[in-house]
Design a protein around this motif. Structure first.
Motif, mmCIF file in Angstrom:
data_model
loop_
_atom_site.group_PDB
_atom_site.id
_atom_site.type_symbol
_atom_site.label_atom_id
_atom_site.label_comp_id
_atom_site.label_asym_id
_atom_site.label_seq_id
_atom_site.Cartn_x
_atom_site.Cartn_y
_atom_site.Cartn_z
ATOM 1 N N GLU A 57 55.606 172.579 -10.628
ATOM 2 C CA GLU A 57 54.212 172.265 -10.315
ATOM 3 C C GLU A 57 53.979 170.765 -10.261
ATOM 4 O O GLU A 57 54.855 169.964 -10.583
ATOM 5 N N LYS A 58 52.770 170.393 -9.863
ATOM 6 C CA LYS A 58 52.356 168.997 -9.795
ATOM 7 C C LYS A 58 51.041 168.848 -10.539
ATOM 8 O O LYS A 58 50.107 169.622 -10.336
ATOM 9 N N ARG A 59 51.003 167.857 -11.436
ATOM 10 C CA ARG A 59 49.781 167.569 -12.179
ATOM 11 C C ARG A 59 49.455 166.094 -12.010
ATOM 12 O O ARG A 59 50.052 165.240 -12.666
ATOM 13 N N GLY A 60 48.552 165.793 -11.127
ATOM 14 C CA GLY A 60 48.201 164.402 -10.871
ATOM 15 C C GLY A 60 49.392 163.632 -10.335
ATOM 16 O O GLY A 60 49.965 163.979 -9.295
ATOM 17 N N ASP A 61 49.802 162.586 -11.065
ATOM 18 C CA ASP A 61 50.939 161.764 -10.653
ATOM 19 C C ASP A 61 52.255 162.250 -11.250
ATOM 20 O O ASP A 61 53.262 161.531 -11.219
ATOM 21 N N VAL A 83 62.825 171.183 -19.066
ATOM 22 C CA VAL A 83 61.781 170.653 -18.182
ATOM 23 C C VAL A 83 62.074 169.180 -17.918
ATOM 24 O O VAL A 83 62.505 168.456 -18.816
ATOM 25 N N VAL A 84 61.861 168.761 -16.689
ATOM 26 C CA VAL A 84 61.895 167.331 -16.361
ATOM 27 C C VAL A 84 60.572 166.977 -15.704
ATOM 28 O O VAL A 84 60.203 167.559 -14.679
ATOM 29 N N GLU A 85 59.839 166.072 -16.336
ATOM 30 C CA GLU A 85 58.624 165.544 -15.730
ATOM 31 C C GLU A 85 58.999 164.310 -14.919
ATOM 32 O O GLU A 85 59.693 163.421 -15.412
ATOM 33 N N LEU A 86 58.545 164.263 -13.690
ATOM 34 C CA LEU A 86 58.791 163.112 -12.821
ATOM 35 C C LEU A 86 57.496 162.321 -12.717
ATOM 36 O O LEU A 86 56.539 162.749 -12.071
ATOM 37 N N HIS A 87 57.455 161.183 -13.413
ATOM 38 C CA HIS A 87 56.256 160.351 -13.461
ATOM 39 C C HIS A 87 56.297 159.325 -12.329
ATOM 40 O O HIS A 87 57.276 158.577 -12.208
ATOM 41 N N ARG A 88 55.252 159.294 -11.529
ATOM 42 C CA ARG A 88 55.223 158.328 -10.429
ATOM 43 C C ARG A 88 55.264 156.912 -10.984
ATOM 44 O O ARG A 88 54.474 156.544 -11.860
ATOM 45 N N SER A 89 56.233 156.133 -10.491
ATOM 46 C CA SER A 89 56.435 154.786 -11.028
ATOM 47 C C SER A 89 57.177 153.927 -10.016
ATOM 48 O O SER A 89 58.087 154.402 -9.325
ATOM 49 N N GLN A 90 56.811 152.653 -9.946
ATOM 50 C CA GLN A 90 57.513 151.716 -9.078
ATOM 51 C C GLN A 90 58.952 151.512 -9.542
ATOM 52 O O GLN A 90 59.823 151.116 -8.764
ATOM 53 N N ASP A 91 59.200 151.773 -10.823
ATOM 54 C CA ASP A 91 60.546 151.614 -11.385
ATOM 55 C C ASP A 91 61.354 152.907 -11.302
ATOM 56 O O ASP A 91 62.451 152.988 -11.862
ATOM 57 N N GLY A 92 60.810 153.901 -10.610
ATOM 58 C CA GLY A 92 61.471 155.194 -10.534
ATOM 59 C C GLY A 92 62.498 155.281 -9.418
ATOM 60 O O GLY A 92 62.965 154.272 -8.884
ATOM 61 N N VAL A 93 62.829 156.513 -9.067
ATOM 62 C CA VAL A 93 63.832 156.781 -8.032
ATOM 63 C C VAL A 93 63.198 157.633 -6.933
ATOM 64 O O VAL A 93 62.210 158.336 -7.171
ATOM 65 N N PRO A 94 63.746 157.586 -5.717
ATOM 66 C CA PRO A 94 63.214 158.425 -4.634
ATOM 67 C C PRO A 94 63.389 159.908 -4.940
ATOM 68 O O PRO A 94 64.371 160.316 -5.564
ATOM 69 N N VAL A 95 62.438 160.702 -4.512
ATOM 70 C CA VAL A 95 62.493 162.156 -4.679
ATOM 71 C C VAL A 95 62.386 162.788 -3.300
ATOM 72 O O VAL A 95 61.521 162.408 -2.500
#
Length: 224
Positions: A57-61, A83-95
């Protein structure tokens, strides 16, 4: 650097058993002996729910994905993240399928409550280290969710915890290569262990001469 082949991979989840009791891990993962009790049954049910990949699912960012397969060739392990939460971040990785970047945050579900030892934190850190190797990113923290308290605890993946994870996996591989099962070390945790009847800690531990003589004296006194 040693890179393990896939057929040499150990189960990542075994690190919590190894850290808790090396003999328990060897009985379960080397000798393939396992007995379920109420604690392990409740834990298994909780993990089955957490691993339901139909509930991504998606919850906000935040994107939430379940039962993500992970592995590490440098540590020689594989497993799944609850569970892995993917938090939107400039320091993150492409999805895949997304234009934004996301920072992975692993979450491990446990049935009980926070423990005195760090076995749960080691398992969570190992998951993060696998994700880092797979996704080429840095993951500074994750969470342990406990079913009894219904609260999650933040775990910082510092250098000490990471080094302990590596050291334990090296030791696990050594035990596995040697097919070695450690001798019994009795502790207060033995009573709650699902393998206590297989392990037989009281019968398998060789008493000292002093203890043997004391027991015999007590037996004689009881008879008199």
């Amino acid at each position: 650097m040693i890179l393990y082949d896939e057929d040499e991979f150990l189960q990542l989840s075994g690190i919590q058993h190894f850290a808790f009791c090396r003999r328990q891990w060897a009985l379960a993962y080397i000798e393939l002996q396992w007995v379920e009790n109420i604690r392990t049954a409740e834990g298994r049910i909780m993990h089955e729910r957490a691993h339901d990949s139909g509930f991504d699912e998606k919850r906000g960012d935040i994107l939430i994905t379940r039962a993500m397969p992970i592995h590490s060739r440098t540590m020689g392990v594989s497993g799944e993240c609850d569970v892995v939460e993917l938090h939107r971040s400039q320091d993150g990785v492409p999805v895949f399928g997304r234009t934004e970047k996301y920072l992975p945050v692993p979450i491990e579900y446990k049935r009980g409550r926070p423990k005195e030892h760090n076995a749960d934190a080691l398992q969570l850190a190992a998951q993060a280290m696998c994700l880092e190797e797979m996704l080429c990113c840095d993951i500074p923290f994750g969470y342990l969710y406990y079913g009894e308290t219904r609260h999650r605890e933040k775990v910082e993946f510092d250098s000490g915890l990471r080094e302990e994870v590596k050291r334990i996996f090296e030791e696990m591989h050594k035990y596995c290569r040697q097919q070695y099962t450690p001798k019994v070390k009795i502790s207060k945790s033995c009573k709650a262990c699902s393998l206590k009847d297989i392990c037989l800690p009281v019968l398998n531990k060789n008493p000292s001469v002093k203890k043997y003589i004391e027991n015999k004296i007590h037996e004689k006194d009881d008879m008199e």
